[in-house]
Design a protein around this motif. Structure first.
Motif, PDB file in Angstrom:
ATOM      1  N   SER A 196     -36.969  17.064 -48.067  1.00 21.85           N
ATOM      2  CA  SER A 196     -38.263  16.993 -48.748  1.00 21.85           C
ATOM      3  C   SER A 196     -39.371  17.595 -47.908  1.00 21.85           C
ATOM      4  N   VAL A 254     -32.416  13.396 -47.061  1.00 21.98           N
ATOM      5  CA  VAL A 254     -33.366  13.638 -48.149  1.00 21.98           C
ATOM      6  C   VAL A 254     -34.783  13.761 -47.585  1.00 21.98           C
ATOM      7  N   GLU A 294     -33.229  12.846 -56.260  1.00 28.80           N
ATOM      8  CA  GLU A 294     -33.171  13.502 -54.940  1.00 28.80           C
ATOM      9  C   GLU A 294     -34.058  14.741 -54.864  1.00 28.80           C
TER      10      GLU A 294
END
Length: 134
Positions: free
Chosen positions: A121, A117, A102
Motif C-alpha cells: 500500500s 499489504v 487487499e
C-alpha cells in the motif's frame, strides 16, 4: 493522490449501528455526500464531470443493498440513506465499483494490516521512507 482527488475523514457517529452493514451504509452515504460536494465544486469551476463519479467500496453486501430496491430487515434503520444513494445511482451521478480489500489503499491509514499489504500500500501511494538506507 496518484492523479486522483481523495477525501478522507473520521467522525464519531451520533447513532449506534445495529449491524456492520448498517454502519458501512451510513459511511457510504457520507462518502456520496462528499462526492456530490466535489462534483458541484468542479461544475462551478467549469469542469462539469461527464461520467458518473466512482466511490470504490470493498463490501459487496453494502453495494448490493445500494442497487437493490427491495428493503431488508437489516436496512430498516437506514431507509433515508438507502433511497438517497439509490437515486444517485439511478441518475448516473455515482457508481459503486467493487474493490478487493487487499487493494483498498485507505486500509493502511485505518486498520491493522499484515506487513506485506502494508508495504504494498505504501508503494502504491508513493510513500517512501526517507531514512531507509540506500
Amino acid at each position: 493522490m496518484g492523479g486522483n482527488l481523495v477525501t478522507w475523514r473520521s467522525k464519531k457517529q451520533n447513532v449506534v449501528s445495529r449491524s456492520s452493514a448498517e454502519a458501512e451504509y451510513r459511511g457510504m452515504a457520507h462518502g456520496v455526500c462528499e462526492l456530490l460536494w466535489i462534483r458541484r465544486l468542479l461544475t462551478e469551476l467549469g469542469f462539469k464531470p461527464e461520467k458518473p463519479m466512482e466511490l470504490h467500496y470493498d463490501n459487496k453486501s453494502v453495494i448490493d443493498i445500494a442497487h437493490n430496491p427491495v428493503p431488508y430487515d437489516r436496512t430498516k434503520h437506514v431507509e433515508v440513506d438507502r433511497h438517497f444513494i439509490k437515486e444517485k445511482i439511478e441518475n448516473k451521478i455515482i457508481r459503486l465499483p467493487f474493490i478487493k480489500s487487499e487493494d483498498q489503499l485507505v486500509d493502511v491509514l485505518t486498520k491493522a494490516i499484515c506487513e506485506r499489504v502494508f508495504h504494498d500500500s505504501l508503494t502504491k501511494l508513493g510513500i517512501v521512507d526517507i531514512y531507509a538506507p540506500t
